[in-house]
Design a protein around this motif. Structure first.
Motif, PDB file in Angstrom:
ATOM      1  N   SER A 169      50.161  40.361  35.218  1.00  0.00           N
ATOM      2  CA  SER A 169      49.366  40.382  33.983  1.00  0.00           C
ATOM      3  C   SER A 169      47.955  40.914  34.211  1.00  0.00           C
ATOM      4  CB  SER A 169      49.307  38.977  33.368  1.00  0.00           C
ATOM      5  OG  SER A 169      48.702  38.055  34.262  1.00  0.00           O
ATOM      6  N   GLY A 170      47.404  40.619  35.375  1.00  0.00           N
ATOM      7  CA  GLY A 170      46.062  41.116  35.682  1.00  0.00           C
ATOM      8  C   GLY A 170      46.011  42.631  35.765  1.00  0.00           C
TER       9      GLY A 170
ATOM     10  N   ASP B 289      36.058  40.759  39.982  1.00  0.00           N
ATOM     11  CA  ASP B 289      36.677  39.474  39.665  1.00  0.00           C
ATOM     12  C   ASP B 289      38.060  39.623  39.053  1.00  0.00           C
ATOM     13  OD1 ASP B 289      34.943  37.427  40.551  1.00  0.00           O
ATOM     14  OD2 ASP B 289      33.549  37.864  38.926  1.00  0.00           O
ATOM     15  N   ASN B 290      38.525  40.822  38.891  1.00  0.00           N
ATOM     16  CA  ASN B 290      39.887  41.064  38.425  1.00  0.00           C
ATOM     17  C   ASN B 290      40.756  41.695  39.508  1.00  0.00           C
ATOM     18  OD1 ASN B 290      40.102  40.502  35.291  1.00  0.00           O
ATOM     19  ND2 ASN B 290      38.085  41.398  35.636  1.00  0.00           N
ATOM     20  N   LEU B 291      40.171  42.574  40.304  1.00  0.00           N
ATOM     21  CA  LEU B 291      40.940  43.283  41.322  1.00  0.00           C
ATOM     22  C   LEU B 291      41.262  42.407  42.531  1.00  0.00           C
ATOM     23  CD1 LEU B 291      39.024  46.669  41.080  1.00  0.00           C
ATOM     24  CD2 LEU B 291      41.377  46.243  40.356  1.00  0.00           C
TER      25      LEU B 291
ATOM     26  N   GLU C 285      44.263  49.404  47.368  1.00  0.00           N
ATOM     27  CA  GLU C 285      44.930  48.405  48.210  1.00  0.00           C
ATOM     28  C   GLU C 285      46.012  47.667  47.432  1.00  0.00           C
ATOM     29  OE1 GLU C 285      42.070  45.804  50.145  1.00  0.00           O
ATOM     30  OE2 GLU C 285      42.432  46.931  51.983  1.00  0.00           O
ATOM     31  N   TYR C 286      45.701  47.331  46.181  1.00  0.00           N
ATOM     32  CA  TYR C 286      46.692  46.649  45.354  1.00  0.00           C
ATOM     33  C   TYR C 286      47.904  47.543  45.102  1.00  0.00           C
ATOM     34  CZ  TYR C 286      49.090  44.855  41.278  1.00  0.00           C
ATOM     35  OH  TYR C 286      50.075  44.428  40.409  1.00  0.00           O
ATOM     36  N   LEU C 287      47.682  48.814  44.805  1.00  0.00           N
ATOM     37  CA  LEU C 287      48.783  49.735  44.520  1.00  0.00           C
ATOM     38  C   LEU C 287      49.683  49.927  45.736  1.00  0.00           C
ATOM     39  CD1 LEU C 287      46.825  52.380  42.421  1.00  0.00           C
ATOM     40  CD2 LEU C 287      48.444  50.661  41.564  1.00  0.00           C
TER      41      LEU C 287
ATOM     42  N   GLU D 236      33.863  50.297  45.510  1.00  0.00           N
ATOM     43  CA  GLU D 236      34.509  49.003  45.729  1.00  0.00           C
ATOM     44  C   GLU D 236      35.747  48.869  44.841  1.00  0.00           C
ATOM     45  OE1 GLU D 236      32.414  44.885  45.843  1.00  0.00           O
ATOM     46  OE2 GLU D 236      32.730  45.380  43.737  1.00  0.00           O
ATOM     47  N   SER D 237      35.618  49.258  43.581  1.00  0.00           N
ATOM     48  CA  SER D 237      36.715  49.116  42.627  1.00  0.00           C
ATOM     49  C   SER D 237      37.892  50.012  42.989  1.00  0.00           C
ATOM     50  CB  SER D 237      36.231  49.447  41.213  1.00  0.00           C
ATOM     51  OG  SER D 237      35.201  48.572  40.808  1.00  0.00           O
TER      52      SER D 237
END
Length: 367
Positions: free
Chosen positions: A42-43, A349-351, A79-81, A72-73
């Motif tokens: 969901s994030g 604060d979301n990633l 990294e998430y992907l 940073e973003s």
């Protein structure tokens, strides 16, 4: 004869079309590397719906920094992907990186504001992006990613060090560098990769590693903030930012370092403040000096706990973190870590929570 040529041409075109279709499906599913793309969290929907610009840049927030884009973003998103095995989206971010952040150098400006890149980089962001490119290159057998990771690494080692120690930042144009290292900026996975590829020499690798692992605790058990290589001196902050503490703890844990004092502090704080981790503490009194929480604090604490297999503590932190997320599926801000009345949020604060949640699910710690 003409019919035969026509048939051959038709078969040839059919084969080409099938190859194109197979390539597209492989990229989307990650099947070309045996890695199946994972379900969207969901994030992730919040990031795509609210922070994502049409050109692929990620807004810093929704209010006064909506036209500011941080390295940073992009690094955290990459990294998430990789963790999600989303090669198609990752490739889009590589293009964004090249177009907006790598115009004149492989050093990455830490910020872009109104199309104007900052003059300096931030070491942690460069190292994080290198790590994402390296893992993506290995997972998907992509030489472009690996070549980018190598070139960025070589440039960092060449100009972003002082006496064999990495330094926080360097002026991209003049190559004027600072004189200190913030301990949280060292990314172990990237330094391991640099050493393995002979980009970082053994003495350089060991010196940077030892600076992090040998950092002495303050009287109340907090890590120092900075290290000055010319003076061989650590520096402690009077006011402790838990983001830095948990970054240091997570990175020390990746190298097998001792984080027991930080783990104990975490348990004590959660017990004393009803499951809350406040954002800043006094180094002198060990008491909170602010009354706010940050999703990124919980996320970094989770990443540290996952690394040292403190799974019960990780679950407790996860529950505290998720209380700050919008769970109403009818809300346009669904999935976001955001204060609805003010719309105060931050990409960070979301990633980071996305990354922590993904890792926790993949390791079977979170459901």
């Amino acid at each position: 004869m003409n019919m035969k040529k026509s048939l051959i041409l038709t078969v040839f075109l059919l084969i080409i079309l099938l190859l194109i279709l197979w390539t597209i499906l492989s990229i989307r599913s990650g099947s070309n590397s045996g890695l199946k793309m994972k379900d969207e969290l969901s994030g992730e929907a919040f990031v795509k719906n609210q922070l994502y610009e049409k050109n692929g840049l990620i807004k810093t927030d929704l209010t006064n920094q909506s036209d500011i884009y941080l390295s940073e973003s992009i690094g955290l998103w990459m990294e998430y992907l990789v963790e999600k095995s989303d090669q198609a989206e990752f490739d889009k971010q590589v293009k964004v990186l090249k177009k907006y952040f790598m115009n004149k150098s492989t050093l990455i400006p830490w910020l872009i504001e109104k199309n104007d890149p900052a003059p300096a980089n931030a070491l942690i962001d460069d190292l994080r992006i290198i790590h994402a490119l390296q893992i993506a290159g290995e997972n998907w057998n992509n030489k472009t990613y690996l070549n980018m990771a190598k070139k960025m690494s070589e440039e960092l080692v060449k100009v972003n060090m002082l006496d064999g120690v990495f330094i926080n930042h360097v002026d991209i144009k003049s190559q004027y560098k600072g004189d200190f290292l913030t301990l949280s900026y060292l990314v172990p996975d990237t330094l391991d990769y640099m050493y393995k590829e002979n980009i970082l020499q053994k003495d350089q690798y060991e010196r940077n590693r030892n600076i992090l692992l040998s950092a002495p605790l303050s009287e109340n058990g907090f890590f120092p903030q900075n290290y000055y290589p010319n003076e061989k001196r650590y520096e402690y902050d009077k006011d402790i930012n838990l983001i830095d503490q948990y970054y240091i703890g997570y990175h020390r844990a990746l190298w097998g370092g001792d984080v027991s004092a930080l783990v104990e502090f975490t348990k004590e704080s959660l017990d004393e403040y009803d499951g809350v981790l406040y954002g800043r503490f006094s180094n002198e009194t060990k008491q909170p000096i602010v009354q706010y929480e940050g999703a990124s604090v919980y996320a970094l604490a989770i990443l540290m706990c996952l690394e040292i297999e403190e799974h019960e503590l990780a679950k407790q932190l996860y529950e505290s973190m998720k209380k700050h997320q919008i769970n109403d599926e009818s809300s346009k801000y669904y999935g976001g870590y955001i204060d609805l009345p003010s719309l105060v949020t931050h990409a960070f604060d979301n990633l980071l929570p996305l990354l922590a949640e993904r890792k926790g699910i993949d390791e079977g710690v979170f459901e």
